[in-house]
Design a protein around this motif. Sequence first.
Motif, PDB file in Angstrom:
ATOM      1  N   ASP A   1       1.284  -1.271   0.090  1.00 27.21           N
ATOM      2  CA  ASP A   1      -0.177   0.097  -0.006  1.00 27.21           C
ATOM      3  C   ASP A   1       0.869   1.592   0.276  1.00 27.21           C
ATOM      4  O   ASP A   1       0.521   1.978  -1.107  1.00 27.21           O
ATOM      5  CB  ASP A   1      -0.888  -0.156   1.889  1.00 27.21           C
ATOM      6  CG  ASP A   1      -2.089  -0.999   1.785  1.00 27.21           C
ATOM      7  OD1 ASP A   1      -1.944  -1.166  -0.149  1.00 27.21           O
ATOM      8  OD2 ASP A   1      -2.980  -1.328   2.119  1.00 27.21           O
TER       9      ASP A   1
ATOM     10  N   LYS B   1      -5.067  -1.154  -5.761  1.00 22.60           N
ATOM     11  CA  LYS B   1      -5.346  -0.457  -4.792  1.00 22.60           C
ATOM     12  C   LYS B   1      -4.384   0.289  -4.036  1.00 22.60           C
ATOM     13  O   LYS B   1      -3.810  -1.078  -3.364  1.00 22.60           O
ATOM     14  CB  LYS B   1      -6.795  -0.505  -3.494  1.00 22.60           C
ATOM     15  CG  LYS B   1      -8.129  -0.244  -4.045  1.00 22.60           C
ATOM     16  CD  LYS B   1      -9.337  -1.249  -3.027  1.00 22.60           C
ATOM     17  CE  LYS B   1     -10.767  -1.091  -3.506  1.00 22.60           C
ATOM     18  NZ  LYS B   1     -11.493  -1.498  -2.711  1.00 22.60           N
TER      19      LYS B   1
ATOM     20  N   PHE C   1      -6.123   4.249  -6.977  1.00 28.25           N
ATOM     21  CA  PHE C   1      -6.220   3.380  -7.460  1.00 28.25           C
ATOM     22  C   PHE C   1      -5.318   3.832  -8.923  1.00 28.25           C
ATOM     23  O   PHE C   1      -5.358   4.443  -9.382  1.00 28.25           O
ATOM     24  CB  PHE C   1      -7.794   3.053  -8.998  1.00 28.25           C
ATOM     25  CG  PHE C   1      -9.027   3.010  -7.915  1.00 28.25           C
ATOM     26  CD1 PHE C   1      -9.212   1.342  -7.568  1.00 28.25           C
ATOM     27  CD2 PHE C   1      -9.672   4.000  -7.215  1.00 28.25           C
ATOM     28  CE1 PHE C   1      -9.752   0.749  -6.712  1.00 28.25           C
ATOM     29  CE2 PHE C   1     -11.245   4.066  -6.623  1.00 28.25           C
ATOM     30  CZ  PHE C   1     -11.264   1.992  -6.420  1.00 28.25           C
TER      31      PHE C   1
ATOM     32  N   ARG D   1     -12.260   0.636 -10.679  1.00 26.02           N
ATOM     33  CA  ARG D   1     -12.436   1.255  -9.989  1.00 26.02           C
ATOM     34  C   ARG D   1     -13.673   1.288  -9.251  1.00 26.02           C
ATOM     35  O   ARG D   1     -14.506   2.401  -8.296  1.00 26.02           O
ATOM     36  CB  ARG D   1     -12.597   2.804 -10.743  1.00 26.02           C
ATOM     37  CG  ARG D   1     -11.074   3.197 -11.501  1.00 26.02           C
ATOM     38  CD  ARG D   1     -11.371   4.618 -11.782  1.00 26.02           C
ATOM     39  NE  ARG D   1     -10.087   4.463 -12.256  1.00 26.02           N
ATOM     40  CZ  ARG D   1      -9.290   5.456 -11.746  1.00 26.02           C
ATOM     41  NH1 ARG D   1      -9.299   5.834 -10.910  1.00 26.02           N
ATOM     42  NH2 ARG D   1      -7.807   5.178 -12.327  1.00 26.02           N
ATOM     43  N   GLU D   2     -13.958  -0.603  -8.806  1.00 27.86           N
ATOM     44  CA  GLU D   2     -15.558  -0.204  -7.234  1.00 27.86           C
ATOM     45  C   GLU D   2     -16.612   0.921  -7.829  1.00 27.86           C
ATOM     46  O   GLU D   2     -17.271   0.925  -6.937  1.00 27.86           O
ATOM     47  CB  GLU D   2     -14.782  -0.237  -5.998  1.00 27.86           C
ATOM     48  CG  GLU D   2     -15.138  -1.285  -4.719  1.00 27.86           C
ATOM     49  CD  GLU D   2     -14.309  -0.812  -3.836  1.00 27.86           C
ATOM     50  OE1 GLU D   2     -15.337   0.183  -2.975  1.00 27.86           O
ATOM     51  OE2 GLU D   2     -13.293  -1.296  -3.519  1.00 27.86           O
TER      52      GLU D   2
END
Length: 358
Positions: free
Chosen positions: A111, A144, A159, A237-238
């Motif tokens: 991340d 992500k 993203f 992109r959800e």
Amino acid sequence: MVGKLQVDLGDRSYNIYCGQGLLKKLGVLLQPLDLAKRCLIVTDEIIAPLYLSQVIQSLEAAGFLPLVKQVPPGEEAKSLSVAAELYDMALEAGWERRCPVLALGGGTIGDLAGFVAATLLRGVPLIQLPTTLLAQVDSSVGGKVAVNHPRGKNLIGAFYQPCLVVADLSTLKSLPKRELCSGLAEVIKYGMIYDALFFTYLEQHLEEALAGEEEILERIVLRSCEIKAQIVAQDERERDLRAILNFGHTVGHALEAVTKFHVYRHGEAVAIGMMVATRIALSRGLISPEIIERLEKLLRRASLPVEMPNVERYTFLEALIRDKKVREGRVRMVLPVSLGQVEIMEVDTQEIMEAAGL
């Protein structure tokens, strides 16, 4: 044997390699990519003594010039201040847009390094080198990336897809059992949301996975990545479908936040969150009692928690409402409607609190 999958995103498609001993072959795997030779390896103080030397050796043999930044382990490293240190290091080295950032470690490193890669010079190449089961099956795939904010987990992010994911199964041999179990929570999630046969496979082979049997782990990692790749390819992109990957995460993220990220591993919090969501589905008559019984039994076999701890009610409610999936103050949760199938539904906070026993 090396497994290979492609995440199909048009001109941003990338490969996932999965197999034993792949970190030693990293330089060769990077050769087909259009990368500059200078690169930045981001890792932590636990992973570095285990795998950093073989990564550097492989990169240098292929002509790369690696810089290294070791950060403290844990969620505290996922901060804007640590990201700033990485920006400074890269810019002082004369960074250019084809100079890659390599994330060597678990989900926290992926991340952090991913966030830096996404924002440095408006985007430089990102290579994911996940060393935990959780990172291999989930966080390294799909693009992500984020850092934390005092008000919640992963609230500052983007993203941003990697150029390559290299999942070296050899790294799982050094994984503490608790971390392996934490990763299995995300694996079990895939069976619940997408593939009932995979859930049954996990019921049949969980002990072999816990024992580190290579063939079982390879199949688990590849199938998990395959499921996530299929979902991400349809909804990067959800906007709709990809949100099903958040099964268990609404409560899980809130639980992590209220316990200051010091009590639960991510998978442990997600396991509790999956149980809360499944209890809501049961109370609504969406599923049979058999499904929640099978889920609870499998989670317990994986040494994962299934009950909410005694946390302060108001603090937990505050954390729930800060969730990124809240729309106009209404919580949207992923609820199972059968084994291998879920739907996204609005859930009243009181319903969540009752299912959580708070």
